[in-house]
Design a protein around this motif. Structure first.
Motif, short mmCIF file in Angstrom:
data_model
loop_
_atom_site.label_atom_id
_atom_site.label_comp_id
_atom_site.label_asym_id
_atom_site.label_seq_id
_atom_site.Cartn_x
_atom_site.Cartn_y
_atom_site.Cartn_z
N LYS A 74 29.55 76.83 10.34
CA LYS A 74 29.59 77.91 9.35
C LYS A 74 30.55 77.60 8.20
CE LYS A 74 28.17 81.78 12.29
NZ LYS A 74 28.55 83.07 12.89
N ILE A 75 31.69 76.99 8.54
CA ILE A 75 32.67 76.65 7.51
C ILE A 75 32.08 75.64 6.53
CG2 ILE A 75 34.87 75.49 7.08
CD1 ILE A 75 35.84 76.70 9.76
N VAL A 76 31.46 74.59 7.07
CA VAL A 76 30.87 73.56 6.20
C VAL A 76 29.76 74.14 5.34
CG1 VAL A 76 29.59 71.38 6.17
CG2 VAL A 76 31.50 71.66 7.76
N ASN A 77 28.90 74.95 5.94
CA ASN A 77 27.80 75.55 5.18
C ASN A 77 28.31 76.52 4.13
OD1 ASN A 77 25.74 74.15 6.49
ND2 ASN A 77 25.55 75.69 8.10
N SER A 78 29.41 77.20 4.42
CA SER A 78 29.92 78.21 3.49
C SER A 78 30.45 77.60 2.20
CB SER A 78 31.03 79.04 4.16
OG SER A 78 32.18 78.25 4.38
N VAL A 79 30.80 76.31 2.24
CA VAL A 79 31.26 75.64 1.01
C VAL A 79 30.15 74.80 0.40
CG1 VAL A 79 33.66 75.61 1.75
CG2 VAL A 79 32.22 73.63 2.26
N GLY A 80 28.93 74.94 0.93
CA GLY A 80 27.79 74.23 0.36
C GLY A 80 27.63 72.82 0.86
N ARG A 146 36.82 60.42 11.17
CA ARG A 146 35.74 61.23 10.58
C ARG A 146 36.14 62.70 10.54
NH1 ARG A 146 32.94 58.06 14.38
NH2 ARG A 146 31.90 56.27 13.42
N GLN A 147 36.75 63.18 11.61
CA GLN A 147 37.14 64.59 11.68
C GLN A 147 38.14 64.94 10.59
OE1 GLN A 147 38.52 64.55 15.69
NE2 GLN A 147 36.48 64.71 16.57
N ARG A 148 39.17 64.13 10.44
CA ARG A 148 40.17 64.41 9.41
C ARG A 148 39.56 64.30 8.02
NH1 ARG A 148 42.97 60.86 12.78
NH2 ARG A 148 42.87 59.19 11.22
N THR A 149 38.64 63.35 7.84
CA THR A 149 38.01 63.15 6.54
C THR A 149 37.14 64.34 6.16
OG1 THR A 149 38.07 60.75 6.80
CG2 THR A 149 36.51 61.63 5.20
N VAL A 150 36.38 64.86 7.11
CA VAL A 150 35.52 66.02 6.83
C VAL A 150 36.37 67.26 6.56
CG1 VAL A 150 33.85 67.63 7.84
CG2 VAL A 150 33.47 65.16 8.00
N ILE A 151 37.43 67.47 7.35
CA ILE A 151 38.32 68.60 7.10
C ILE A 151 38.90 68.51 5.70
CG2 ILE A 151 40.52 69.66 7.75
CD1 ILE A 151 39.87 68.92 10.65
N SER A 152 39.31 67.31 5.31
CA SER A 152 39.86 67.10 3.96
C SER A 152 38.82 67.41 2.89
CB SER A 152 40.37 65.67 3.80
OG SER A 152 41.41 65.39 4.71
N ALA A 153 37.57 67.03 3.15
CA ALA A 153 36.49 67.28 2.18
C ALA A 153 36.21 68.77 2.05
CB ALA A 153 35.23 66.54 2.61
N VAL A 154 36.23 69.48 3.16
CA VAL A 154 36.05 70.94 3.12
C VAL A 154 37.17 71.58 2.31
CG1 VAL A 154 36.10 73.06 4.51
CG2 VAL A 154 34.75 71.11 5.28
N PHE A 155 38.40 71.14 2.59
CA PHE A 155 39.52 71.72 1.88
C PHE A 155 39.44 71.45 0.38
CE2 PHE A 155 43.77 71.29 0.04
CZ PHE A 155 44.19 72.61 0.16
N ALA A 156 39.04 70.25 0.01
CA ALA A 156 38.94 69.90 -1.41
C ALA A 156 37.97 70.84 -2.13
CB ALA A 156 38.50 68.45 -1.56
N LYS A 157 36.88 71.22 -1.46
CA LYS A 157 35.92 72.14 -2.07
C LYS A 157 36.47 73.56 -2.08
CE LYS A 157 31.56 71.46 -1.99
NZ LYS A 157 30.12 71.32 -1.67
N MET A 158 37.15 73.96 -1.00
CA MET A 158 37.72 75.30 -0.94
C MET A 158 38.81 75.48 -1.98
SD MET A 158 36.31 77.39 1.19
CE MET A 158 37.62 78.60 1.30
N LYS A 159 39.57 74.41 -2.23
CA LYS A 159 40.70 74.50 -3.15
C LYS A 159 40.27 74.92 -4.54
CE LYS A 159 45.15 73.90 -3.69
NZ LYS A 159 45.24 74.65 -4.94
N LYS A 160 39.01 74.64 -4.89
CA LYS A 160 38.50 74.99 -6.21
C LYS A 160 38.05 76.44 -6.30
CE LYS A 160 36.82 70.24 -6.82
NZ LYS A 160 35.63 69.39 -7.02
N GLN A 161 38.01 77.12 -5.15
CA GLN A 161 37.51 78.49 -5.10
C GLN A 161 38.65 79.50 -5.23
OE1 GLN A 161 34.20 78.98 -4.98
NE2 GLN A 161 33.95 76.75 -4.89
N PRO A 162 38.36 80.70 -5.73
CA PRO A 162 39.39 81.74 -5.80
C PRO A 162 39.73 82.25 -4.40
CG PRO A 162 37.25 82.64 -6.40
CD PRO A 162 37.07 81.16 -6.27
#
Length: 257
Positions: A74-80, A146-162
């Motif tokens: 759900k978290i990954v899908n929620s950031v597209g 892979r796990q740390r890399t995906v978490i980092s990628a999710v955060f990078a997308k979330m960081k751009k959101q309000p």
């Protein structure tokens, strides 16, 4: 506890850090015989895991969040979705096994691409020998990277959101996680993260490369110190990474990166 990651918000140096504690380390467990790090949770739940980490690595954790597969998707899908770069071995493995649980999504390719939640979950679970990351890692070392890399990628997308988007995502996944953090603490952490001003996440694996050995059959990890369960050197490495590393250049301990 098959995946244990310490998330650090380093306000002093203005950065975020993720440290994987490898599950196959043989550690001292209070009240029990030495065993793998992923076993205390089954013996005595999170309280015993807290004590085990404190005893072996000299660090007290401030809270935990237990994330299930559904919440992860759900978290990954929620950031597209998230972008990942797959090797030929990873793509072949994901397309020919049930690691991507939904068959209709078993069409990943070699190279950079966007993965949805179901695909990203399968990607993060790969630990088969002979399946390499783009950095050349295999087995559980590749899996935790892979796990740390995906978490980092999710955060990078979330960081751009309000912050409102953070709250929206949080409300979607809260029913699928367990935590000992109260709502006020979660809100405070979210706000601090938003205003930290960086999307850069530094990574570390404990035990650090060069500071452990494996059993003769490769089934578990042993300390290089005098005792098989003496992780004091890695405890010092962890302390240096979390509290002293300022993010400039690669993290080093002794003569090793």
């Amino acid at each position: 506890t098959d995946t244990m990651i310490i998330a650090t918000m380093d306000m002093k140096h203005g950065m975020l850090k993720l440290t994987t504690l490898m599950r196959d380390m043989i550690v001292d467990i209070p009240g029990h015989d030495p065993n793998k790090l992923n076993s205390p949770n089954s013996f005595g739940g999170i309280p015993l895991l807290y004590k085990t980490i404190a005893q072996n690595f000299n660090i007290e954790l401030d809270g935990y969040v237990e994330v299930g597969f559904d919440a992860f998707e759900k978290i990954v899908n929620s950031v597209g979705g998230v972008e990942a770069e797959l090797t030929e071995s990873e793509a072949n493995y994901l397309n020919t096994t049930n690691y991507i649980s939904k068959k209709k999504y078993r069409h990943v390719k070699i190279g950079k691409q966007k993965l949805n939640g179901n695909q990203a979950l399968g990607y993060c679970r790969i630990r088969k020998g002979g399946t390499y990351t783009i950095t050349g890692l295999t087995d559980d070392y590749g899996r935790t990277w892979r796990q740390r890399t995906v978490i980092s990628a999710v955060f990078a997308k979330m960081k751009k959101q309000p912050l409102s988007k953070w709250l929206e995502v949080g409300n979607k996944v809260l029913s699928n996680i367990e935590t000992d953090l109260d709502n006020d603490k979660i809100m405070s952490l979210m706000k601090d993260t938003v205003f930290l001003g960086t999307a850069d996440v530094k990574q570390l694996q404990i035990p650090m490369e060069g500071y452990f050995t494996t059993s003769s059959d490769g089934a578990y990890l042993l300390s290089t110190n005098s005792s098989e369960t003496d992780w004091s050197t890695n405890a010092d490495i962890l302390k240096n990474f979390i509290f002293k590393y300022n993010g400039k250049g690669e993290f080093k301990y002794g003569n090793k990166k």
